[in-house]
Write a protein that holds these residues in place. Structure first.
Motif, PDB file in Angstrom:
ATOM      1  N   GLN A  24      11.368 -40.984 -40.716  1.00  0.00           N
ATOM      2  CA  GLN A  24      11.230 -39.958 -41.743  1.00  0.00           C
ATOM      3  C   GLN A  24      11.798 -38.409 -41.388  1.00  0.00           C
ATOM      4  N   GLY A  25      12.355 -38.241 -40.308  1.00  0.00           N
ATOM      5  CA  GLY A  25      13.186 -36.907 -39.886  1.00  0.00           C
ATOM      6  C   GLY A  25      12.242 -35.787 -39.687  1.00  0.00           C
ATOM      7  N   ARG A  26      11.071 -36.328 -39.105  1.00  0.00           N
ATOM      8  CA  ARG A  26       9.911 -35.086 -38.974  1.00  0.00           C
ATOM      9  C   ARG A  26      10.009 -34.980 -37.568  1.00  0.00           C
ATOM     10  N   LEU A  27       9.314 -33.538 -37.480  1.00  0.00           N
ATOM     11  CA  LEU A  27       9.127 -32.961 -35.886  1.00  0.00           C
ATOM     12  C   LEU A  27       7.785 -33.546 -35.439  1.00  0.00           C
ATOM     13  N   VAL A  28       7.879 -33.776 -34.186  1.00  0.00           N
ATOM     14  CA  VAL A  28       6.687 -34.257 -33.357  1.00  0.00           C
ATOM     15  C   VAL A  28       6.103 -33.052 -32.434  1.00  0.00           C
ATOM     16  N   ALA A  29       4.780 -33.036 -32.377  1.00  0.00           N
ATOM     17  CA  ALA A  29       4.080 -32.171 -31.486  1.00  0.00           C
ATOM     18  C   ALA A  29       3.323 -32.859 -30.526  1.00  0.00           C
ATOM     19  N   LEU A  30       3.639 -32.303 -29.144  1.00  0.00           N
ATOM     20  CA  LEU A  30       3.324 -33.198 -28.158  1.00  0.00           C
ATOM     21  C   LEU A  30       2.587 -31.982 -26.946  1.00  0.00           C
ATOM     22  N   PRO A  31       1.231 -32.275 -26.805  1.00  0.00           N
ATOM     23  CA  PRO A  31       0.626 -31.401 -26.105  1.00  0.00           C
ATOM     24  C   PRO A  31       1.028 -31.436 -24.539  1.00  0.00           C
ATOM     25  N   THR A  32       1.222 -30.431 -23.713  1.00  0.00           N
ATOM     26  CA  THR A  32       1.375 -30.436 -22.410  1.00  0.00           C
ATOM     27  C   THR A  32       0.365 -30.955 -21.563  1.00  0.00           C
ATOM     28  N   SER A  33       0.633 -31.409 -20.460  1.00  0.00           N
ATOM     29  CA  SER A  33      -0.423 -32.184 -19.835  1.00  0.00           C
ATOM     30  C   SER A  33      -0.721 -31.225 -18.504  1.00  0.00           C
ATOM     31  N   GLY A  34      -0.537 -29.951 -18.576  1.00  0.00           N
ATOM     32  CA  GLY A  34      -0.953 -28.952 -17.497  1.00  0.00           C
ATOM     33  C   GLY A  34      -2.510 -29.001 -17.277  1.00  0.00           C
ATOM     34  N   THR A  35      -2.955 -28.612 -16.137  1.00  0.00           N
ATOM     35  CA  THR A  35      -4.356 -28.631 -16.128  1.00  0.00           C
ATOM     36  C   THR A  35      -5.228 -27.080 -16.067  1.00  0.00           C
ATOM     37  N   SER A  36      -4.418 -26.220 -16.056  1.00  0.00           N
ATOM     38  CA  SER A  36      -4.888 -24.925 -16.181  1.00  0.00           C
ATOM     39  C   SER A  36      -3.925 -24.042 -17.232  1.00  0.00           C
ATOM     40  N   GLY A  37      -4.558 -22.631 -17.532  1.00  0.00           N
ATOM     41  CA  GLY A  37      -3.647 -22.007 -18.551  1.00  0.00           C
ATOM     42  C   GLY A  37      -4.299 -22.378 -20.141  1.00  0.00           C
ATOM     43  N   ARG A  38      -3.719 -21.582 -20.891  1.00  0.00           N
ATOM     44  CA  ARG A  38      -4.029 -21.828 -22.219  1.00  0.00           C
ATOM     45  C   ARG A  38      -3.222 -23.111 -22.806  1.00  0.00           C
ATOM     46  N   PRO A  39      -3.924 -23.929 -23.788  1.00  0.00           N
ATOM     47  CA  PRO A  39      -3.025 -24.958 -24.120  1.00  0.00           C
ATOM     48  C   PRO A  39      -1.989 -24.667 -24.674  1.00  0.00           C
ATOM     49  N   ARG A  40      -0.924 -25.316 -24.569  1.00  0.00           N
ATOM     50  CA  ARG A  40       0.541 -25.442 -25.435  1.00  0.00           C
ATOM     51  C   ARG A  40       0.709 -26.894 -25.944  1.00  0.00           C
ATOM     52  N   THR A  41       1.302 -26.714 -26.976  1.00  0.00           N
ATOM     53  CA  THR A  41       1.853 -27.842 -27.737  1.00  0.00           C
ATOM     54  C   THR A  41       3.298 -27.776 -28.039  1.00  0.00           C
ATOM     55  N   VAL A  42       4.282 -28.650 -27.491  1.00  0.00           N
ATOM     56  CA  VAL A  42       5.446 -28.670 -27.575  1.00  0.00           C
ATOM     57  C   VAL A  42       5.813 -29.545 -29.057  1.00  0.00           C
ATOM     58  N   VAL A  43       6.867 -28.486 -29.624  1.00  0.00           N
ATOM     59  CA  VAL A  43       7.246 -29.064 -30.785  1.00  0.00           C
ATOM     60  C   VAL A  43       8.706 -29.599 -30.664  1.00  0.00           C
ATOM     61  N   ARG A  44       9.429 -30.554 -31.241  1.00  0.00           N
ATOM     62  CA  ARG A  44      10.477 -31.063 -30.949  1.00  0.00           C
ATOM     63  C   ARG A  44      10.847 -32.055 -32.009  1.00  0.00           C
ATOM     64  N   THR A  45      12.256 -32.108 -32.348  1.00  0.00           N
ATOM     65  CA  THR A  45      12.867 -33.061 -33.148  1.00  0.00           C
ATOM     66  C   THR A  45      12.812 -34.441 -32.414  1.00  0.00           C
ATOM     67  N   SER A 191      13.507 -28.612 -26.672  1.00  0.00           N
ATOM     68  CA  SER A 191      12.355 -28.427 -27.827  1.00  0.00           C
ATOM     69  C   SER A 191      12.777 -27.350 -28.753  1.00  0.00           C
ATOM     70  N   ALA A 192      12.124 -27.219 -29.828  1.00  0.00           N
ATOM     71  CA  ALA A 192      12.121 -26.155 -30.881  1.00  0.00           C
ATOM     72  C   ALA A 192      10.998 -25.016 -30.652  1.00  0.00           C
ATOM     73  N   GLY A 193      10.364 -25.402 -29.443  1.00  0.00           N
ATOM     74  CA  GLY A 193       9.291 -24.250 -29.002  1.00  0.00           C
ATOM     75  C   GLY A 193       7.910 -24.910 -29.126  1.00  0.00           C
ATOM     76  N   TYR A 194       6.744 -23.869 -29.297  1.00  0.00           N
ATOM     77  CA  TYR A 194       5.404 -24.091 -29.154  1.00  0.00           C
ATOM     78  C   TYR A 194       4.755 -24.214 -30.519  1.00  0.00           C
ATOM     79  N   LEU A 195       3.848 -24.999 -30.899  1.00  0.00           N
ATOM     80  CA  LEU A 195       2.833 -24.951 -32.067  1.00  0.00           C
ATOM     81  C   LEU A 195       2.179 -23.514 -32.089  1.00  0.00           C
ATOM     82  N   GLU A 196       1.732 -23.232 -31.007  1.00  0.00           N
ATOM     83  CA  GLU A 196       0.615 -22.010 -30.797  1.00  0.00           C
ATOM     84  C   GLU A 196       1.589 -20.585 -30.909  1.00  0.00           C
ATOM     85  N   PRO A 197       1.149 -19.951 -31.812  1.00  0.00           N
ATOM     86  CA  PRO A 197       2.008 -18.489 -31.940  1.00  0.00           C
ATOM     87  C   PRO A 197       2.213 -17.668 -30.726  1.00  0.00           C
ATOM     88  N   SER A 198       0.974 -17.977 -29.653  1.00  0.00           N
ATOM     89  CA  SER A 198       0.732 -17.006 -28.562  1.00  0.00           C
ATOM     90  C   SER A 198       1.906 -17.340 -27.341  1.00  0.00           C
TER      91      SER A 198
END
Length: 325
Positions: A24-45, A191-198
Protein backbone atom coordinates in the motif's frame (compact mmCIF):
# COMPACT_ATOMS: atom_id res chain seq x y z
CA UNK A 1 -1.07 7.52 -0.64
CA UNK A 2 -2.44 6.68 2.83
CA UNK A 3 -0.53 8.70 5.44
CA UNK A 4 -1.33 6.84 8.68
CA UNK A 5 1.38 4.59 10.05
CA UNK A 6 0.90 0.83 10.33
CA UNK A 7 1.83 -0.37 13.82
CA UNK A 8 3.33 -3.57 12.49
CA UNK A 9 4.44 -5.18 15.75
CA UNK A 10 0.96 -4.80 17.26
CA UNK A 11 -0.55 -6.86 14.44
CA UNK A 12 -1.50 -10.51 14.91
CA UNK A 13 0.90 -11.33 12.06
CA UNK A 14 3.65 -8.65 11.92
CA UNK A 15 5.21 -10.13 8.78
CA UNK A 16 1.94 -10.02 6.87
CA UNK A 17 1.30 -6.51 8.19
CA UNK A 18 4.67 -5.30 6.89
CA UNK A 19 4.12 -6.91 3.49
CA UNK A 20 0.67 -5.30 3.21
CA UNK A 21 2.06 -1.89 4.28
CA UNK A 22 4.69 -2.25 1.57
CA UNK A 23 2.01 -3.06 -1.02
CA UNK A 24 0.00 0.00 0.00
CA UNK A 25 3.02 2.32 0.21
CA UNK A 26 2.34 3.14 3.87
CA UNK A 27 4.77 4.02 6.62
CA UNK A 28 5.39 1.51 9.41
CA UNK A 29 5.75 2.30 13.12
CA UNK A 30 8.19 0.13 15.07
CA UNK A 31 8.68 0.50 18.87
CA UNK A 32 12.30 0.36 19.97
CA UNK A 33 13.37 -2.48 22.27
CA UNK A 34 15.27 -0.45 24.86
CA UNK A 35 14.78 -1.30 28.53
CA UNK A 36 14.95 2.23 29.95
CA UNK A 37 14.09 5.82 29.11
CA UNK A 38 11.00 7.26 27.47
CA UNK A 39 9.27 5.04 24.89
CA UNK A 40 10.24 5.66 21.28
CA UNK A 41 8.49 4.51 18.14
CA UNK A 42 10.52 4.64 14.95
CA UNK A 43 8.65 5.53 11.77
CA UNK A 44 10.08 4.42 8.44
CA UNK A 45 9.14 3.65 4.87
CA UNK A 46 9.07 -0.02 3.94
CA UNK A 47 11.57 0.80 1.18
CA UNK A 48 14.12 1.77 3.84
CA UNK A 49 14.22 -1.96 4.58
CA UNK A 50 13.37 -3.58 1.26
CA UNK A 51 15.99 -1.57 -0.66
CA UNK A 52 18.68 -3.32 1.43
CA UNK A 53 17.36 -6.84 0.81
CA UNK A 54 19.54 -7.58 -2.21
CA UNK A 55 22.71 -6.50 -0.39
CA UNK A 56 21.86 -8.64 2.65
CA UNK A 57 21.14 -11.63 0.42
CA UNK A 58 24.50 -11.23 -1.31
CA UNK A 59 26.43 -10.83 1.94
CA UNK A 60 24.80 -13.85 3.60
CA UNK A 61 24.31 -16.05 0.57
CA UNK A 62 20.56 -16.26 1.18
CA UNK A 63 18.64 -17.70 -1.78
CA UNK A 64 15.37 -19.47 -2.45
CA UNK A 65 17.15 -22.70 -1.52
CA UNK A 66 18.05 -21.41 1.96
CA UNK A 67 16.37 -22.49 5.19
CA UNK A 68 16.38 -19.64 7.70
CA UNK A 69 16.05 -20.09 11.47
CA UNK A 70 14.91 -17.03 13.43
CA UNK A 71 14.44 -18.25 17.03
CA UNK A 72 13.66 -14.83 18.53
CA UNK A 73 10.21 -13.20 18.47
CA UNK A 74 9.24 -11.13 15.43
CA UNK A 75 8.28 -8.36 17.87
CA UNK A 76 12.01 -7.54 17.83
CA UNK A 77 12.76 -5.49 14.72
CA UNK A 78 15.93 -7.43 13.85
CA UNK A 79 13.91 -10.66 13.81
CA UNK A 80 11.07 -9.09 11.86
CA UNK A 81 13.57 -7.88 9.27
CA UNK A 82 15.16 -11.35 9.02
CA UNK A 83 11.79 -13.04 8.58
CA UNK A 84 10.53 -10.56 5.97
CA UNK A 85 13.86 -10.83 4.17
CA UNK A 86 13.61 -14.63 4.05
CA UNK A 87 10.14 -14.32 2.55
CA UNK A 88 11.45 -11.86 -0.07
CA UNK A 89 14.26 -14.29 -0.99
CA UNK A 90 11.81 -17.19 -1.29
CA UNK A 91 13.65 -19.04 1.49
CA UNK A 92 11.86 -21.43 3.81
CA UNK A 93 11.77 -20.76 7.56
CA UNK A 94 13.43 -23.52 9.59
CA UNK A 95 11.99 -24.82 12.85
CA UNK A 96 15.37 -25.33 14.49
CA UNK A 97 19.12 -25.08 13.89
CA UNK A 98 19.37 -28.66 12.63
CA UNK A 99 17.11 -27.78 9.67
CA UNK A 100 18.77 -24.44 8.94
CA UNK A 101 21.35 -23.20 6.50
CA UNK A 102 21.12 -19.69 8.01
CA UNK A 103 20.30 -18.39 11.49
CA UNK A 104 19.65 -14.89 12.84
CA UNK A 105 20.72 -14.64 16.47
CA UNK A 106 21.62 -12.34 19.34
CA UNK A 107 25.12 -12.65 20.85
CA UNK A 108 23.54 -14.24 23.93
CA UNK A 109 21.87 -17.00 21.92
CA UNK A 110 25.06 -17.54 19.90
CA UNK A 111 27.15 -17.97 23.06
CA UNK A 112 24.56 -20.43 24.33
CA UNK A 113 24.85 -22.49 21.15
CA UNK A 114 28.65 -22.51 21.40
CA UNK A 115 28.52 -23.54 25.07
CA UNK A 116 26.17 -26.41 24.17
CA UNK A 117 28.49 -27.62 21.40
CA UNK A 118 25.87 -27.06 18.70
CA UNK A 119 26.62 -28.28 15.18
CA UNK A 120 27.37 -25.15 13.14
CA UNK A 121 29.02 -26.91 10.20
CA UNK A 122 28.23 -25.13 6.95
CA UNK A 123 25.79 -22.71 8.55
CA UNK A 124 25.79 -18.92 8.18
CA UNK A 125 25.02 -17.07 11.41
CA UNK A 126 23.90 -13.45 11.32
CA UNK A 127 24.36 -11.91 14.76
CA UNK A 128 23.46 -8.44 16.04
CA UNK A 129 22.10 -6.65 19.09
CA UNK A 130 25.43 -6.30 20.91
CA UNK A 131 29.13 -6.62 20.24
CA UNK A 132 30.58 -9.91 18.99
CA UNK A 133 34.31 -10.14 19.62
CA UNK A 134 36.98 -11.83 17.53
CA UNK A 135 37.29 -14.76 19.94
CA UNK A 136 33.64 -15.63 19.31
CA UNK A 137 34.19 -15.44 15.56
CA UNK A 138 37.13 -17.83 15.92
CA UNK A 139 34.96 -20.22 17.95
CA UNK A 140 32.24 -20.15 15.28
CA UNK A 141 34.79 -20.88 12.56
CA UNK A 142 36.24 -23.74 14.63
CA UNK A 143 32.73 -25.21 14.85
CA UNK A 144 32.42 -25.04 11.05
CA UNK A 145 30.12 -22.02 10.83
CA UNK A 146 30.47 -18.63 9.19
CA UNK A 147 29.73 -15.56 11.27
CA UNK A 148 28.18 -12.35 9.93
CA UNK A 149 28.00 -9.50 12.42
CA UNK A 150 26.48 -6.11 11.88
CA UNK A 151 26.14 -2.85 13.74
CA UNK A 152 23.02 -0.80 13.31
CA UNK A 153 20.17 0.86 15.17
CA UNK A 154 16.39 0.83 14.98
CA UNK A 155 16.53 4.37 13.61
CA UNK A 156 19.37 3.77 11.13
CA UNK A 157 18.94 0.15 10.01
CA UNK A 158 22.27 -1.27 8.78
CA UNK A 159 25.38 0.82 9.36
CA UNK A 160 28.37 -1.55 9.22
CA UNK A 161 28.94 -5.25 8.49
CA UNK A 162 31.77 -7.68 9.12
CA UNK A 163 32.84 -10.91 10.77
CA UNK A 164 33.10 -9.43 14.27
CA UNK A 165 33.16 -6.07 16.03
CA UNK A 166 36.77 -5.43 15.04
CA UNK A 167 36.06 -6.14 11.37
CA UNK A 168 33.13 -3.82 10.64
CA UNK A 169 33.02 -1.80 7.43
CA UNK A 170 30.28 0.42 6.06
CA UNK A 171 27.25 -1.48 4.78
CA UNK A 172 26.81 -1.19 0.98
CA UNK A 173 25.33 2.19 0.10
CA UNK A 174 26.05 3.68 3.53
CA UNK A 175 28.55 6.41 4.41
CA UNK A 176 29.91 6.51 7.97
CA UNK A 177 32.02 9.20 9.59
CA UNK A 178 33.08 10.13 13.11
CA UNK A 179 32.66 13.74 14.14
CA UNK A 180 33.89 14.76 17.60
CA UNK A 181 33.98 11.08 18.54
CA UNK A 182 30.35 10.50 17.53
CA UNK A 183 29.38 8.19 14.66
CA UNK A 184 27.26 9.78 11.94
CA UNK A 185 25.55 8.03 9.06
CA UNK A 186 24.35 9.05 5.60
CA UNK A 187 22.18 6.29 4.22
CA UNK A 188 19.12 5.44 2.13
CA UNK A 189 18.04 3.10 4.94
CA UNK A 190 17.59 5.72 7.67
CA UNK A 191 14.13 6.05 9.22
CA UNK A 192 11.85 9.06 8.90
CA UNK A 193 12.16 9.81 12.63
CA UNK A 194 9.96 9.12 15.64
CA UNK A 195 6.23 8.99 16.19
CA UNK A 196 6.54 10.82 19.54
CA UNK A 197 6.98 14.61 19.19
CA UNK A 198 9.29 14.61 22.24
CA UNK A 199 11.96 12.74 20.25
CA UNK A 200 13.92 13.92 17.26
CA UNK A 201 16.51 12.23 15.07
CA UNK A 202 19.65 14.37 15.32
CA UNK A 203 21.71 15.39 12.33
CA UNK A 204 22.31 17.90 9.58
CA UNK A 205 23.21 17.96 5.91
CA UNK A 206 21.94 14.43 5.35
CA UNK A 207 24.04 13.01 8.22
CA UNK A 208 22.24 11.56 11.26
CA UNK A 209 23.31 10.04 14.58
CA UNK A 210 21.80 8.14 17.49
CA UNK A 211 24.64 9.19 19.78
CA UNK A 212 26.87 6.16 19.51
CA UNK A 213 30.54 6.92 20.08
CA UNK A 214 33.16 5.54 17.74
CA UNK A 215 35.73 6.18 15.04
CA UNK A 216 36.49 5.22 11.45
CA UNK A 217 40.04 3.96 10.96
CA UNK A 218 41.30 2.80 7.56
CA UNK A 219 37.74 2.04 6.52
CA UNK A 220 36.90 0.08 9.65
CA UNK A 221 34.00 1.31 11.77
CA UNK A 222 34.96 0.99 15.43
CA UNK A 223 31.95 1.30 17.73
CA UNK A 224 32.58 2.33 21.33
CA UNK A 225 28.96 2.38 22.38
CA UNK A 226 26.42 4.95 23.48
CA UNK A 227 27.78 8.21 24.88
CA UNK A 228 28.26 8.58 28.63
CA UNK A 229 29.89 5.40 29.84
CA UNK A 230 30.60 5.18 33.55
CA UNK A 231 31.99 8.22 35.34
CA UNK A 232 33.89 7.20 38.46
CA UNK A 233 36.03 9.53 40.59
CA UNK A 234 36.06 12.06 37.74
CA UNK A 235 37.17 9.58 35.06
CA UNK A 236 34.79 8.36 32.31
CA UNK A 237 35.36 4.80 31.18
CA UNK A 238 33.57 2.92 28.41
CA UNK A 239 31.65 -0.24 29.22
CA UNK A 240 32.51 -1.66 25.78
CA UNK A 241 36.24 -1.25 26.46
CA UNK A 242 36.02 -3.07 29.80
CA UNK A 243 33.88 -5.89 28.45
CA UNK A 244 36.19 -6.15 25.45
CA UNK A 245 39.04 -7.02 27.82
CA UNK A 246 37.12 -9.25 30.25
CA UNK A 247 34.99 -11.34 27.90
CA UNK A 248 37.86 -13.17 26.16
CA UNK A 249 39.30 -13.96 29.61
CA UNK A 250 36.04 -15.23 31.13
CA UNK A 251 34.85 -18.81 31.14
CA UNK A 252 31.22 -17.72 31.22
CA UNK A 253 29.32 -14.59 30.28
CA UNK A 254 30.23 -11.23 31.79
CA UNK A 255 28.41 -7.90 31.74
CA UNK A 256 29.61 -4.57 33.13
CA UNK A 257 27.40 -1.76 34.48
CA UNK A 258 27.80 1.39 36.54
CA UNK A 259 26.37 1.67 40.07
CA UNK A 260 25.71 4.92 41.95
CA UNK A 261 28.26 5.78 44.66
CA UNK A 262 27.90 8.65 47.18
CA UNK A 263 31.54 9.73 46.92
CA UNK A 264 32.76 8.55 43.50
CA UNK A 265 29.63 9.26 41.47
CA UNK A 266 29.59 5.73 40.08
CA UNK A 267 31.61 2.57 40.46
CA UNK A 268 32.25 -0.11 37.87
CA UNK A 269 30.50 -3.40 38.67
CA UNK A 270 30.41 -6.76 36.90
CA UNK A 271 28.18 -9.82 36.88
CA UNK A 272 29.44 -13.21 35.69
CA UNK A 273 27.74 -16.55 35.04
CA UNK A 274 30.73 -18.73 36.01
CA UNK A 275 31.32 -18.52 39.77
CA UNK A 276 35.05 -19.08 39.29
CA UNK A 277 35.27 -15.97 37.13
CA UNK A 278 34.77 -13.73 40.16
CA UNK A 279 38.18 -14.51 41.61
CA UNK A 280 39.85 -15.14 38.24
CA UNK A 281 38.72 -11.90 36.62
CA UNK A 282 39.33 -9.84 39.75
CA UNK A 283 42.98 -10.88 39.54
CA UNK A 284 43.23 -10.45 35.76
CA UNK A 285 41.54 -7.04 35.90
CA UNK A 286 44.41 -5.75 38.02
CA UNK A 287 46.79 -6.75 35.23
CA UNK A 288 44.74 -5.89 32.15
CA UNK A 289 42.68 -2.81 33.10
CA UNK A 290 43.49 0.72 34.18
CA UNK A 291 42.53 1.49 37.80
CA UNK A 292 39.37 3.42 36.84
CA UNK A 293 38.20 0.53 34.63
CA UNK A 294 38.47 -2.20 37.27
CA UNK A 295 35.16 -3.48 38.66
CA UNK A 296 34.80 -2.71 42.36
CA UNK A 297 31.88 -5.06 42.83
CA UNK A 298 31.34 -8.54 41.43
CA UNK A 299 28.33 -10.81 41.45
CA UNK A 300 27.78 -14.38 40.28
CA UNK A 301 24.45 -14.96 38.54
CA UNK A 302 23.53 -18.45 37.23
CA UNK A 303 22.35 -16.76 34.04
CA UNK A 304 22.26 -13.16 32.89
CA UNK A 305 18.74 -11.71 32.83
CA UNK A 306 17.49 -11.00 29.33
CA UNK A 307 14.82 -8.88 27.78
CA UNK A 308 11.98 -10.49 25.86
CA UNK A 309 14.08 -9.86 22.74
CA UNK A 310 16.96 -11.97 24.15
CA UNK A 311 19.28 -9.05 24.81
CA UNK A 312 21.08 -8.73 28.14
CA UNK A 313 18.84 -6.73 30.48
CA UNK A 314 21.40 -4.33 31.91
CA UNK A 315 18.84 -2.65 34.14
CA UNK A 316 18.06 -6.01 35.79
CA UNK A 317 21.78 -6.73 36.17
CA UNK A 318 22.25 -3.33 37.79
CA UNK A 319 19.37 -4.02 40.20
CA UNK A 320 20.80 -7.42 41.12
CA UNK A 321 24.22 -5.93 41.85
CA UNK A 322 22.69 -3.12 43.91
CA UNK A 323 20.58 -5.58 45.92
CA UNK A 324 23.64 -7.75 46.65
CA UNK A 325 25.44 -4.96 48.52
Amino acid sequence: MPSSEVHVLAAADPVAAFVEADRQGRLVALPTSGTSGRPRTVVRTTASWTDSFAAVAELTGTTAASRVWVPGPVTATMNLFATVHARWAGARLARNLAEATHAHLTPTSLRRLLADGADLDGRSLVVAGDRVDEATAVAVAAAGGRLHHYYGAAELSFVAWGEHAGDLRAFPGVDVEARDGELRVRSPYVSAGYLEPSHQLRGEGGWVTVGDRGEVVDGRVIVHGRAGGITTAGATVRVADIEGVLRPLARGDVVVVGLPHPDLGQVVAAAVTDAGDVQRLTSLAREQLAPAQRPRRWLHLPALPRTRHDKVDRDAVREALAAAR
